[in-house]
Design a protein around this motif. Sequence first.
Motif, PDB file in Angstrom:
ATOM      1  N   ARG A 896       0.825  -1.269   0.019  1.00  0.00           N
ATOM      2  CA  ARG A 896       0.140   0.024   0.183  1.00  0.00           C
ATOM      3  C   ARG A 896       0.844   1.440   0.054  1.00  0.00           C
ATOM      4  O   ARG A 896       0.301   2.362   0.056  1.00  0.00           O
ATOM      5  N   SER A 897       2.238   0.967   0.186  1.00  0.00           N
ATOM      6  CA  SER A 897       3.096   2.141  -0.097  1.00  0.00           C
ATOM      7  C   SER A 897       4.465   1.695  -0.746  1.00  0.00           C
ATOM      8  O   SER A 897       4.665   0.503  -0.846  1.00  0.00           O
ATOM      9  N   GLY A 898       5.195   2.766  -0.896  1.00  0.00           N
ATOM     10  CA  GLY A 898       6.781   2.454  -1.353  1.00  0.00           C
ATOM     11  C   GLY A 898       7.528   1.684  -0.447  1.00  0.00           C
ATOM     12  O   GLY A 898       8.039   0.954  -0.731  1.00  0.00           O
ATOM     13  N   ASP A 899       7.300   2.284   0.829  1.00  0.00           N
ATOM     14  CA  ASP A 899       8.063   1.879   1.925  1.00  0.00           C
ATOM     15  C   ASP A 899       7.712   0.203   2.168  1.00  0.00           C
ATOM     16  O   ASP A 899       8.672  -0.918   2.362  1.00  0.00           O
ATOM     17  N   GLN A 900       6.344   0.049   2.215  1.00  0.00           N
ATOM     18  CA  GLN A 900       5.823  -1.231   2.356  1.00  0.00           C
ATOM     19  C   GLN A 900       6.392  -2.171   1.134  1.00  0.00           C
ATOM     20  O   GLN A 900       6.550  -3.483   1.394  1.00  0.00           O
ATOM     21  N   ALA A 901       6.384  -1.823   0.078  1.00  0.00           N
ATOM     22  CA  ALA A 901       6.949  -2.732  -1.054  1.00  0.00           C
ATOM     23  C   ALA A 901       8.373  -2.914  -0.912  1.00  0.00           C
ATOM     24  O   ALA A 901       8.631  -4.254  -1.270  1.00  0.00           O
ATOM     25  N   LEU A 902       8.983  -2.141  -0.323  1.00  0.00           N
ATOM     26  CA  LEU A 902      10.531  -2.383  -0.423  1.00  0.00           C
ATOM     27  C   LEU A 902      10.437  -3.738   0.844  1.00  0.00           C
ATOM     28  O   LEU A 902      11.378  -4.489   0.745  1.00  0.00           O
ATOM     29  N   GLU A 903       9.845  -3.289   1.798  1.00  0.00           N
ATOM     30  CA  GLU A 903       9.991  -4.415   3.130  1.00  0.00           C
ATOM     31  C   GLU A 903       9.643  -5.670   2.431  1.00  0.00           C
ATOM     32  O   GLU A 903      10.133  -6.947   2.791  1.00  0.00           O
ATOM     33  N   ARG A 904       8.541  -5.819   1.747  1.00  0.00           N
ATOM     34  CA  ARG A 904       8.166  -7.165   1.266  1.00  0.00           C
ATOM     35  C   ARG A 904       8.931  -7.803   0.386  1.00  0.00           C
ATOM     36  O   ARG A 904       8.895  -8.901   0.090  1.00  0.00           O
ATOM     37  N   LEU A 905       9.578  -6.946  -0.675  1.00  0.00           N
ATOM     38  CA  LEU A 905      10.593  -7.319  -1.712  1.00  0.00           C
ATOM     39  C   LEU A 905      11.828  -8.101  -0.973  1.00  0.00           C
ATOM     40  O   LEU A 905      12.057  -9.162  -1.266  1.00  0.00           O
ATOM     41  N   ARG A 906      12.254  -7.535   0.011  1.00  0.00           N
ATOM     42  CA  ARG A 906      13.205  -7.950   0.972  1.00  0.00           C
ATOM     43  C   ARG A 906      12.761  -9.208   1.538  1.00  0.00           C
ATOM     44  O   ARG A 906      13.761 -10.360   1.677  1.00  0.00           O
ATOM     45  N   ALA A 907      11.523  -9.367   2.047  1.00  0.00           N
ATOM     46  CA  ALA A 907      11.146 -10.698   2.769  1.00  0.00           C
ATOM     47  C   ALA A 907      10.952 -11.691   1.768  1.00  0.00           C
ATOM     48  O   ALA A 907      11.247 -12.791   2.064  1.00  0.00           O
ATOM     49  N   ASP A 908      10.456 -11.316   0.651  1.00  0.00           N
ATOM     50  CA  ASP A 908       9.880 -12.468  -0.339  1.00  0.00           C
ATOM     51  C   ASP A 908      11.225 -12.741  -0.912  1.00  0.00           C
ATOM     52  O   ASP A 908      11.508 -14.078  -1.535  1.00  0.00           O
ATOM     53  N   GLY A 909      12.249 -11.968  -1.325  1.00  0.00           N
ATOM     54  CA  GLY A 909      13.535 -12.414  -1.882  1.00  0.00           C
ATOM     55  C   GLY A 909      13.502 -12.666  -3.636  1.00  0.00           C
ATOM     56  O   GLY A 909      14.461 -12.918  -4.065  1.00  0.00           O
ATOM     57  N   ARG A 910      12.260 -12.586  -3.967  1.00  0.00           N
ATOM     58  CA  ARG A 910      12.292 -12.720  -5.297  1.00  0.00           C
ATOM     59  C   ARG A 910      12.313 -11.552  -6.111  1.00  0.00           C
ATOM     60  O   ARG A 910      11.982 -10.338  -5.780  1.00  0.00           O
ATOM     61  N   ARG A 911      12.557 -11.416  -7.392  1.00  0.00           N
ATOM     62  CA  ARG A 911      12.739 -10.149  -8.492  1.00  0.00           C
ATOM     63  C   ARG A 911      11.551 -10.119  -9.240  1.00  0.00           C
ATOM     64  O   ARG A 911      11.334 -10.944 -10.064  1.00  0.00           O
ATOM     65  N   PRO A 912      10.554  -8.899  -9.079  1.00  0.00           N
ATOM     66  CA  PRO A 912       9.573  -8.826 -10.006  1.00  0.00           C
ATOM     67  C   PRO A 912       9.856  -8.770 -11.378  1.00  0.00           C
ATOM     68  O   PRO A 912      10.900  -8.117 -11.676  1.00  0.00           O
ATOM     69  N   GLN A 913       8.939  -8.984 -12.298  1.00  0.00           N
ATOM     70  CA  GLN A 913       9.032  -8.851 -13.658  1.00  0.00           C
ATOM     71  C   GLN A 913       8.620  -7.628 -14.313  1.00  0.00           C
ATOM     72  O   GLN A 913       8.951  -7.082 -15.071  1.00  0.00           O
ATOM     73  N   VAL A 914       7.653  -6.925 -13.317  1.00  0.00           N
ATOM     74  CA  VAL A 914       7.117  -5.744 -13.632  1.00  0.00           C
ATOM     75  C   VAL A 914       6.403  -5.185 -12.577  1.00  0.00           C
ATOM     76  O   VAL A 914       6.018  -6.027 -11.430  1.00  0.00           O
ATOM     77  N   VAL A 915       6.606  -3.902 -12.296  1.00  0.00           N
ATOM     78  CA  VAL A 915       5.933  -3.355 -11.097  1.00  0.00           C
ATOM     79  C   VAL A 915       4.827  -2.289 -11.513  1.00  0.00           C
ATOM     80  O   VAL A 915       4.663  -1.365 -12.468  1.00  0.00           O
ATOM     81  N   LEU A 916       3.335  -2.602 -11.035  1.00  0.00           N
ATOM     82  CA  LEU A 916       2.472  -1.660 -11.109  1.00  0.00           C
ATOM     83  C   LEU A 916       2.181  -0.717  -9.981  1.00  0.00           C
ATOM     84  O   LEU A 916       2.303  -1.280  -8.782  1.00  0.00           O
ATOM     85  N   ALA A 917       2.060   0.618 -10.316  1.00  0.00           N
ATOM     86  CA  ALA A 917       1.862   1.424  -9.034  1.00  0.00           C
ATOM     87  C   ALA A 917       0.974   2.543  -9.343  1.00  0.00           C
ATOM     88  O   ALA A 917       0.907   3.163 -10.550  1.00  0.00           O
TER      89      ALA A 917
END
Length: 986
Positions: A896-917
Motif C-alpha cells: 500500500r506504499s513504497g516503503d511497504q513494497a521495499l519491506e515485502r520485496l526484501r522478505a520475499d527475496g524474488r525479483r519482480p518482472q514488472v511493477v504496477l503503481a
Amino acid sequence: MTLLARLFVLVLLAVLPAVGIQAYGVFQFRAEREEEVAAQAERLLHLVEGEQARIVDGARLVVTSIAESAALRASDFGRCREHLSRLVRLAPEYRSLAVVARDGTVLCSGAADAPARLSTSLPHIRRALEDGHFVIGEWTPGVMDKVQGVEPTPTPGTLPFAIPFRNEAGEIAGVVTLGLDLPWLSANFAARPLPENASLLVTDRNGNILVKLPNGIAQRGERVPPAYLELVGDERGGVATMPGLDGVTRVLAYSSARRGVRDLFISVGLDHTTAIGNIDRSTRHGLLMTLAGLLVAIAAAWIGGTLFIRRPVAVLIRAAQTWGEGDSTARAALPDRTSEIGQLGSAFDAMAGTLEARERALRSSEEHLRAVLDALPAFIGVLAPTGEVLQVNRAAIEAAGLPADQILGRPFHETSWWSFDSAGREHLRAAVGRAAHGERSRFDAAIRLAGDRQIIVDVALTPMLDAAGRVTHLIVSATDITERKSTEEALRVTNERFRTALRNSGVAVFNQDRDLRYTWMHNPALGYTAERVVGKTDHEVFEDHADADSVTAIKRRVLMTGEGVRDEVRIRQDGCDHFYDLTVDPLRGPDGSIVGVTCAAVDVTGRKQAEADLRRAREAAETAAAGKSKFLAVASHDLRQPVQSLYLFAAALGDRLQGHPGLPLLDNMRQSLDTLKGLLDGLLDMSRLESGKIAVTKTDVRMGQVLGRLVAEYAPRAAQKGLVLRAVPTRAWVRTDPAHLERILRNLIENALRYTRKGRILIGCRRSKGGLRVEVWDSGIGIPADRLDEIFEEFTQLNTNGDRGLGLGLAIVKRLSTLLGHRVGVRSKEGRGSVFSVELPRVAAEKTRAAAVELRQVANDCVNKGMVLVIDDEAIILLGLKAMLEGWGYSVLTARSGDQALERLRADGRRPQVVLADYQLQQGRTGPEALAAVQGLVGTDVPGIILTGDTAPERLDEAHRKGFRILHKPVFPNDLRKLMASAGAA
C-alpha cells in the motif's frame, strides 16, 4: 588683320583639334577591336569549357553509379561485369571500363579480353586511391586490337577517369576506371561550329595533346611546345597573343589545368592577321581622309568668307552711310537673315519703323485694357481728380441701364446709374473728396440696379499718382458681395447651432497657444468656466500637479511633432478621479506654422467604472475556473477509482466463469462499464476543455502507427456488431499532438460504431495542398443537411434507438481540433452514411524514425509467468488487481506504499518482472517515487507502469521523462495485458 584673315585663322584652330581627335579615334578603334577579338576568344573558350565539363560530368556520373551500385557493394562481380558490358555497348566512347581492387586485381570489366591485373601505379589509379575522390588522369596509350591472323595494332589513346569505391566497412576497396576515346572526343568538338581560322587545343595536366583542331588527333604521346607548358601550369588563365601549333599567330584564350575544368588545359585561338588586318587598312584610310578633310576645310573657309562676310559687310556699310546722310528710307535688305551679319542688317532695317511700331503698340494696349475691363464682372470706372466720370466698363453700363453718353463727363456722386440712397450718395461724395487728396477709401453699400434688383457691393476708391506724386485720376470699383454676405449669415447661424450641440454633447473643446495658455474654451468641465481658465496653464488650473505634468507632456509632444494624439488621462478634482478621452491636434496659423493646440475632452469616467466592474467579475470567474479545475483533478481520480475496481473484478470473474451460464450477464456488466467509462471520460474531458487547462505538445507523428493501433483496438468491437473496420495503409507523417489527435480519432470511430448498423467503417488519409486530410467513412444512418452544424454542439444527438451517450463526443472533437489548429469537416447523405475529416499539417517522411514496436499478444492460459508487484493505497483496487493478475498466471505481491513494497520485496527475496503503481499514494507520496525506490533495490531494468485517473498532460510528461509506462483509469484488462507484454513481462 582683315576679318577674312581672322576667319581663316579661326577655321584652322577649329579644324586641327578635330584632326587630332579623328586620329585618336582611329587608333582607339584598333584597340577596341583587339579587345573584341580577345572577348570573342574568351566566349568561345567558355563554350568549349562548358562542353568539356559536360563530358567530364557524364564520365563522373558513370563511374559514380558503378561505385555506388548494389552489385559492387554486394561483391557480386558477375552482375557487375554484365552491367559494365551493357554500358560499353550503349556508350562505345567509353573504353577500359573496369573495377580494380587495391592490389591491382581487375574485379570486373566491360571488355571480355580485359587483363586480369592493372598496375596501381598508374597515375589516375594511384591518385584516386590516395585522394579518395574522382580524378581525371593523363593521356594513356590505347590497347592493342587483336584480329585473328593479323598483328595487333595500337588503337588511339584515351583520357582516363577514376573514382574510389568503398566496402561495407567504409574503407576504400579499390577504384572504378574509365577511358574516354580521344577520336570520339575530337569528333565531338569538331562537330561544334567554330569561326573560320579558329583553333582548339585540349591537353592533360602534363601538356600531352588530347584534341587539336583543325588538325585532328595528336600523334602518339605528342606534347605542346615549352611556351604552352607555361600556360598549362598558369594559376589564373587568360588571353595571350602567340604562335599556334600550326605557326600562325593567334589570339589565344586559355584555361589552365588548375582552374576551369580541373586537370585539363583548354585554349581557343583566333587568327590575329585575319581579325586585325581590316583594322590596319581602315586606320590608313582614316588618316588619309582626315588630311583631305583639312584641305577641304581651308578652301571652304576662304570661299565662304568672301560670300557670307566680306560682301554683306560692304552692303551694310553703304546703307549706314546713306542713313547718316538723312535718307530715312535707306535699308540694308540683306537676303540672309539667319546669320549674325544678316541679323545685324535686320536690326538696322527695323530702326526706321520704330516710332510707327510704338504708336501701334500704344493703341493695341488701350484696346486690350478696354477688353479686360469689359470682361470683369465688377463695376469699374475711371474718374478725374475732380470726380467727373471719364470711363466705365460694360458691366457698369449694363447695371445702370443708361447709355454711356449720359454717364461720361458728369460728377460721379450726381449720376443716377447707381441708385444710392441719400446717405449713400453723401458717403460716396466724401470718399471721392478723400481720394482726390491721395487717400484710399473702402465701404459696403446697398444699391438698386436696373430692373429694380437690389444688391450689396464692396466699393473701393484708389487714387493713381504720377512720378511727382500728384493724383492724375481715380479708379473706382464695386464688387457684388451679396452672396458673401448671405454665406456669412449662414455661417453665423451654423456657428450658433454648433455651440448649442457642443453644450448638449458634454464634450469640452478648447484652444491653447504655444505656451499652453488657454485662449478659448467652450462647454467647460469639472465645474470650470471659460473666464476662470482663459489665460492660464494646466498647472494653474488643476489641483494635482502630476495630472498637469502628464497632460502638458502630451500637448508638448503635439507641438514638437505636428501630429495629433489621442490618449486617456486622469484628472483628480475635489477628491475624485475623473477620466477623459483627450484628443489633441496642432493648431496652425495662416502660414502653416503651429501656433498652439486645439483639444477635445470626452468624460469617460462612467465607462472606466464599468470596465473596473467587468475586470473584477472576470477575476472572480477565473478564480471559479481555477477552483473548478482543482475539483476536476480530484474528481478525475476519485470517480475513476470505483470504476477501475469494477473493471478489475469483472476481468478476474471472467477468467473464473469460462463456460459458466452466468458469463453473458458478466458481458452485459462489462458493456455497462464501457458505457459508464465513456460517459465519465466525456464529462471530464469537456470540463477540462472548458477550463482551458489542456496543454498542447506538438511533434512529428507517423499516421500509419496511429491508424494501426486504433484498428487493432476497435476491430473486435466492430466485428461483434457485424461491421468491417479497416484502415488504408499510409506512410505519411504529420505535425500534431499525438495524444489529442488519437482522442479525436477515437471519438470519430466511436461515433461511427454507434450510428452504423450494417456495412463497414473505413479510415484513410488523403493528401491536400500542404497538408493531410484524415477521413472516417461509415455506412450508417447519415445526418440531415440542416443538422450538420448542430452535431458539433454539446449534448446534441441524432434520434436513434441505438446506443446513446451524452452527446459530447463530437463537441470534444471540435474543441480539441480548435485547440490544435486543425480544421474539422463533415459531409453526409441521410440513409447512406457520413464522412468526418480532420485537416493536419503534413511533414516530410523521416527515414531515421524507428518503426513502431508491435505489441505482443499474450495467451490467456499461460501459467507461472513470474511475480508482479502491485502498489496502491486502495485495498479494493489491490484485491481486484491481485485477482485478475493471478487469473492470468502471475504470482502477485501487493503493497500500500513504497516503503511497504521495499519491506515485502526484501522478505520475499524474488525479483519482480514488472511493477504496477497507482500515481496518488498515502501521505502525499506518488507512484513514480515508489517505482524509483523499487528500481533502486532490484535494478533499473525492471519495467514500471503507472495507473492513474489524472489525465493532465503533466502526468504523461513526468512518466515519459522517468522512463515509466502510463495507463489512465479505468484500465481495460486487454490494455493492461498488452502494455505489460510490451514492457517485457512474460
